[in-house]
Scaffold this motif. Sequence first.
Motif, PDB file in Angstrom:
ATOM      1  N   UNK A   1      47.336  13.877   9.153  1.00  0.00           N
ATOM      2  CA  UNK A   1      47.060  15.289   9.374  1.00  0.00           C
ATOM      3  C   UNK A   1      48.195  15.931  10.167  1.00  0.00           C
TER       4      UNK A   1
ATOM      5  N   UNK B   1      49.113  19.710  12.035  1.00  0.00           N
ATOM      6  CA  UNK B   1      48.718  21.064  12.418  1.00  0.00           C
ATOM      7  C   UNK B   1      49.786  22.057  11.965  1.00  0.00           C
TER       8      UNK B   1
ATOM      9  N   UNK C   1      38.096  25.334  19.399  1.00  0.00           N
ATOM     10  CA  UNK C   1      39.070  25.192  20.476  1.00  0.00           C
ATOM     11  C   UNK C   1      39.232  23.754  20.946  1.00  0.00           C
ATOM     12  N   UNK C   2      38.116  23.065  21.073  1.00  0.00           N
ATOM     13  CA  UNK C   2      38.176  21.700  21.598  1.00  0.00           C
ATOM     14  C   UNK C   2      37.843  20.724  20.499  1.00  0.00           C
TER      15      UNK C   2
ATOM     16  N   UNK D   1      40.568  14.917  20.964  1.00  0.00           N
ATOM     17  CA  UNK D   1      39.515  14.846  19.956  1.00  0.00           C
ATOM     18  C   UNK D   1      39.787  13.672  19.022  1.00  0.00           C
TER      19      UNK D   1
ATOM     20  N   UNK E   1      38.718  12.251  15.036  1.00  0.00           N
ATOM     21  CA  UNK E   1      38.185  12.617  13.737  1.00  0.00           C
ATOM     22  C   UNK E   1      38.058  11.388  12.863  1.00  0.00           C
TER      23      UNK E   1
ATOM     24  N   UNK F   1      34.907  15.007  21.122  1.00  0.00           N
ATOM     25  CA  UNK F   1      35.762  16.045  21.676  1.00  0.00           C
ATOM     26  C   UNK F   1      35.782  15.911  23.202  1.00  0.00           C
ATOM     27  N   UNK F   2      36.759  16.537  23.815  1.00  0.00           N
ATOM     28  CA  UNK F   2      36.930  16.420  25.278  1.00  0.00           C
ATOM     29  C   UNK F   2      36.910  14.959  25.716  1.00  0.00           C
TER      30      UNK F   2
ATOM     31  N   UNK G   1      41.628   9.641  13.313  1.00  0.00           N
ATOM     32  CA  UNK G   1      42.774  10.320  13.911  1.00  0.00           C
ATOM     33  C   UNK G   1      42.415  10.848  15.294  1.00  0.00           C
TER      34      UNK G   1
ATOM     35  N   UNK H   1      43.706  13.685  18.248  1.00  0.00           N
ATOM     36  CA  UNK H   1      44.443  14.946  18.320  1.00  0.00           C
ATOM     37  C   UNK H   1      44.391  15.461  19.751  1.00  0.00           C
TER      38      UNK H   1
ATOM     39  N   UNK I   1      44.353  18.485  22.273  1.00  0.00           N
ATOM     40  CA  UNK I   1      43.962  19.900  22.265  1.00  0.00           C
ATOM     41  C   UNK I   1      44.382  20.587  23.555  1.00  0.00           C
TER      42      UNK I   1
ATOM     43  N   UNK J   1      49.519  21.724  18.480  1.00  0.00           N
ATOM     44  CA  UNK J   1      48.556  20.637  18.446  1.00  0.00           C
ATOM     45  C   UNK J   1      49.174  19.480  17.677  1.00  0.00           C
TER      46      UNK J   1
ATOM     47  N   UNK K   1      48.566  15.369  16.083  1.00  0.00           N
ATOM     48  CA  UNK K   1      47.661  14.292  15.708  1.00  0.00           C
ATOM     49  C   UNK K   1      48.377  12.950  15.851  1.00  0.00           C
TER      50      UNK K   1
ATOM     51  N   UNK L   1      48.937   9.179  14.124  1.00  0.00           N
ATOM     52  CA  UNK L   1      49.278   8.864  12.733  1.00  0.00           C
ATOM     53  C   UNK L   1      48.111   8.295  11.944  1.00  0.00           C
TER      54      UNK L   1
END
Lengths: 116, 106
Positions: A45, A47, A100-101, B33, B35, B48-49, B86, B88, B90, B95, B97, B99
Amino acid sequence: QEQLVESGGGVVQPGGSLRLSCAASGFAFSTYAMHWVRQAPGEGLAWVAVMSYDAINKVYADSVKGRFSISRDNSKNMLFLEMYSLTRDDTAVYYCARGPQGYDLWGRGTQVTVSS
Amino acid sequence: IQMTQSPSSVSASVGDRVTITCRASQGISTSLAWYQQKPGKAPQLVIYAASSLQRGVPSRFSGSGSGTDFTLTISSLQPEDFATYYCQQTNSFPRTFGQGTKVEVK
């Protein structure tokens, strides 16, 4: 329910242009910053860009700066990505995403192929 | 900020405990985060966080860490967990990620 639907992808020649759209529904679109993320074939991915909830602030990845333009129409719950001077390296699935997060809502993506 | 995941792939069996690590090139507090992505599908937010479980995600997933070092743990791998994961950051733009880490069937 909350949903993002991308459209506008396709096959374009190197040097060409394309405009992607992302239609939002089921949530208060005008209160969220929105992002574009892409994924090249077989790759991870990446951004691409973000626009603030009020369409005032925008930031781009270095790889697209000066060639891509992000915008939004809060009255129509729409996010856009205008892409110019496309190269083969821009070939990818393009996703719009909210959050956002961490991105808690993604579209299914739209395929952009840059090829002669 | 560069994000480095390890390993790039892991082979595991159903029921195994799986841990994936993510390292940031500079401190990002807990602005991280995780995913999950399955082939042909959009990614889905898991954590998240750094340690907050996204609504609807099974409790076998957990995240930890702060600063530069983070982990995602699957306590007991289930068949539906075979996917690519993944991280990331924030914390700032752009932003970035990691790999990706592919969790494969052993």
